[in-house]
Design an enzyme around this catalytic site. Structure first.
Site, PDB file in Angstrom:
ATOM      1  N   CYS A 149       0.806  -1.194  -0.001  1.00 57.15           N
ATOM      2  CA  CYS A 149       0.057   0.119  -0.025  1.00 57.15           C
ATOM      3  C   CYS A 149       0.785   1.219   0.019  1.00 57.15           C
ATOM      4  CB  CYS A 149      -1.137   0.025   1.270  1.00 57.15           C
ATOM      5  SG  CYS A 149      -1.833   1.549   1.249  1.00 57.15           S
ATOM      6  N   CYS A 152       0.432   3.431   3.134  1.00 57.34           N
ATOM      7  CA  CYS A 152       1.156   2.768   4.397  1.00 57.34           C
ATOM      8  C   CYS A 152       2.811   2.995   3.944  1.00 57.34           C
ATOM      9  CB  CYS A 152       0.805   1.095   4.258  1.00 57.34           C
ATOM     10  SG  CYS A 152      -0.820   0.941   4.617  1.00 57.34           S
TER      11      CYS A 152
END
Length: 171
Positions: A149, A152
């Site tokens: 991600c 993230c």
């Protein structure tokens, strides 16, 4: 015997399809049509009612494509948005959407590699170490992240700085 019959049937089908498609290709016809908008107005007014009870107005947008599909225009700024109750009756005028603002992402001073050069303060947890980590102190912060991600990955330096500050303050 069955295999030979199936092979002949398939070859025959392919040949018939080939010749029928070739014949359709060679037999072209040209047709043209022109549809003229006879309204004297410069703009066309479209009224539509779309009710999405679980979608906030700020997330709804309307795009208009031309008949060829080559020109796309976002007309969200010209759409009146109304809040509705559970039955679908208008409750409150939610305004017009206006232009969407561009999101500006903060840039970190240091990369994650620079932050963990002297050792990582944020430790990865496994299934075995999770329970012991939770019971080790009064307050724990856990970042549930996905390595693939991009958001993230962008937050990784922030989590590392937070872990370093918490370690330095003895938390």
């Amino acid at each position: 015997m069955l295999g030979a019959f199936m092979s002949i049937l398939c070859i025959t089908t392919v040949v018939v399809l080939f010749f029928s498609e070739t014949y359709a290709f060679l037999r072209t016809s040209v047709s043209t049509s022109l549809n003229v908008d006879e309204t004297p107005d410069k703009q066309i007014r479209l009224n539509f009612n779309v009710s999405m009870h679980a979608l906030r107005c700020s997330f709804a947008s309307v795009d208009v494509w031309d008949s060829l599909g080559t020109n796309k225009q976002n007309v969200t700024a010209n759409v009146d948005k109304w809040g509705t109750d559970r039955v679908g009756r208008r409750v409150a005028f939610a305004g017009r959407a206006g232009r969407e603002r561009e999101i500006v992402h903060e840039e970190h001073d240091e990369t994650i590699e620079e932050l963990i050069a002297d050792g990582a303060y944020a430790k990865p947890l496994t299934e075995e170490s999770f329970e012991s980590f939770l019971s080790a102190g009064e307050r724990q912060m856990i970042d549930f992240m996905a390595p693939w991600c991009k958001f993230c990955q962008r937050l990784a330096p922030t989590w590392e700085k937070l872990a370093r500050e918490a370690f330095n303050e003895g938390l």
